[in-house]
Design a protein around this motif. Structure first.
Motif, short mmCIF file in Angstrom:
data_model
loop_
_atom_site.label_atom_id
_atom_site.label_comp_id
_atom_site.label_asym_id
_atom_site.label_seq_id
_atom_site.Cartn_x
_atom_site.Cartn_y
_atom_site.Cartn_z
N ILE A 252 -4.04 -2.37 26.64
CA ILE A 252 -4.10 -1.39 27.74
C ILE A 252 -3.24 -1.84 28.93
N ARG A 253 -3.55 -3.01 29.47
CA ARG A 253 -2.80 -3.47 30.66
C ARG A 253 -1.31 -3.60 30.34
N GLU B 174 -13.04 -4.32 35.83
CA GLU B 174 -12.49 -4.22 34.47
C GLU B 174 -11.12 -3.54 34.49
N LYS B 175 -10.97 -2.49 35.28
CA LYS B 175 -9.69 -1.79 35.35
C LYS B 175 -8.60 -2.71 35.91
N ASP C 70 -0.16 -1.50 38.24
CA ASP C 70 -1.60 -1.67 38.52
C ASP C 70 -1.94 -1.70 40.00
N GLU D 136 -5.13 0.27 40.60
CA GLU D 136 -6.33 -0.47 40.17
C GLU D 136 -6.67 -1.57 41.15
N ILE E 115 -16.71 -1.41 37.02
CA ILE E 115 -15.60 -0.63 36.45
C ILE E 115 -14.29 -0.99 37.15
N GLY F 159 -6.86 -3.14 32.66
CA GLY F 159 -6.15 -1.87 32.68
C GLY F 159 -7.05 -0.67 32.57
N ASN F 160 -8.29 -0.86 32.07
CA ASN F 160 -9.26 0.22 31.98
C ASN F 160 -10.62 -0.40 31.72
N SER F 161 -11.66 0.43 31.71
CA SER F 161 -13.01 -0.06 31.44
C SER F 161 -13.45 0.43 30.06
N SER F 162 -14.50 -0.20 29.52
CA SER F 162 -15.02 0.18 28.21
C SER F 162 -16.45 -0.29 28.07
#
Length: 400
Positions: free
Chosen positions: A94-95, A72-73, A107, A110, A69, A77-80
């Motif tokens: 996202i990013r 990915e972030k 960021d 992150e 996670i 910019g985020n996880s999925s």
């Protein structure tokens, strides 16, 4: 690594086997937009872009999260749970908040989550393997590498790594009461930490795009920092967007891309610059400048010419090039290469003992000389002396 660039007259352009690529060009020529095009059109390569517009707000503390996670972030910019969607659309939506040109990149949190998680997991692994008897095992963490590079660049400061936070202290004065949170470091110190951390955290074999690598950094440490960073990621290719000519010319095994103009979101007028020999710094400065250029005698540290002519000719970018012979040589060269740039280049030399005929012959090359022998003589002409006397008289009168 083979990097695809926008086509030129429908001809495909690639840059191959270079340690770095440098985009130069005047403001508004489309350098950042080209870097985004490169990011989006090299799908076979992992590309990580660091924007010139970014937040350097370093979090005071961060929490541990699962490493997948965290990665990915950092990258998107985020996880999925939908990994395919994340790789295809996550970075832009996202990013970059679907605004890759103007979005303020934020960021740092992150990045710190990824670094702290990596440090924790490798510490557990290190303890486990050493307890099994393998005392030679070493798995240096990203934070340890950052600490090493950061302290090699900033000699008067040290970093202290603990769980969830980073602290700093003066290298000459250490004590628990002297530690302060790294979030309170100067902009330059945080920028150096951020640049190192970002580069060390990208996947193997990445193209790393850095827009304005000189941001918040003193020129004296700029090349040393990026030389060190590059040496730690020899598996990657670096693409720099910079206005710092000295830094651009210091890159080894690099390809300079001179961007002249942007025609549309996918078309640019640009040129690969290969031959930048004796006066490459001057060439690069002129190529990347929309302002008219005036070449004068002297140097950047001690030049009466630059100070005076910058006041007399505010519409020109005044560049000292040492002596009169170089002013003549370079100005003539750029007059012959007008098709290679859009800039008006002129020169001013001291008259010295030159004849009127010699001075007249230089004018055809846009090289001029004042009516006095040397620039210092301009301060002795009657008009200047009168102004100085009036200024001194008023000042002394006020003092009385």
């Amino acid at each position: 690594m083979k990097i695809k660039l926008p086509d030129i007259d429908r001809e495909e352009i690639y840059i191959d086997n270079k340690q770095s690529i440098i985009l130069i060009g005047a403001n508004g020529s489309g350098k950042t937009r080209m870097s985004i095009w490169i990011e989006e059109n090299n799908k076979n390569i992992s590309v990580h872009r660091i924007s010139a517009q970014k937040s350097l707000n370093m979090p005071e503390t961060v929490s541990l999260i699962e490493s997948g996670i965290a990665n990915e972030k950092f990258l998107y910019g985020n996880s999925s749970n939908d990994k395919e969607w994340l790789k295809e659309h996550g970075k832009k939506l996202i990013r970059w908040n679907d605004k890759p040109v103007t979005h303020l990149l934020n960021d740092f949190n992150e990045l710190m989550e990824l670094l702290v998680t990596d440090d924790y997991e490798k510490s557990i692994e290190f303890r486990k393997i050493h307890k099994s008897g393998d005392t030679e095992f070493n798995n240096e963490t990203k934070l340890e590498k950052i600490k090493s590079v950061w302290e090699d660049v900033i000699l008067h400061r040290k970093l202290e790594i603990s769980l969830g936070k980073i602290e700093a202290y003066d290298a000459n004065v250490y004590g628990s009461d002297k530690l302060y949170n790294a979030s309170e470091m100067s902009d330059g110190e945080r920028a150096i930490f951020y640049f190192i951390g970002e580069v060390l955290s990208v996947p193997e074999g990445s193209l790393i795009i850095i827009d304005e690598p000189e941001n918040h950094l003193h020129n004296s440490i700029l090349s040393r920092l990026w030389n060190s960073i590059e040496s730690h990621r020899e598996d990657c290719t670096f693409l720099y967007i910079t206005h710092n000519i000295e830094f651009a010319s210091s890159r080894i095994n690099s390809q300079i891309v001179w961007i002249k103009n942007i025609k549309s979101d996918f078309q640019w007028e640009y040129e690969l610059v290969d031959e930048v020999s004796k006066y490459e710094k001057l060439q690069l400065e002129i190529l990347g400048n929309r302002q008219k250029v005036l070449l004068v005698e002297g140097n950047s540290k001690k030049s009466i010419d630059k100070k005076l002519y910058s006041v007399l000719f505010p519409d020109y970018n005044v560049i000292p090039v040492d002596n009169c012979n170089r002013v003549i040589q370079y100005t003539k060269a750029f007059q012959k290469l007008k098709s290679a740039h859009y800039t008006e280049v002129k020169g001013i030399i001291d008259r010295d003992r030159r004849s009127d005929e010699e001075i007249l012959s230089y004018k055809s090359y846009n090289i001029f000389a004042p009516e006095v022998a040397e620039i210092e003589n301009l301060f002795l002409i009657p008009e200047v002396i009168k102004v100085v006397c009036k200024k001194l008289y008023k000042t002394n009168y006020k003092e009385l």
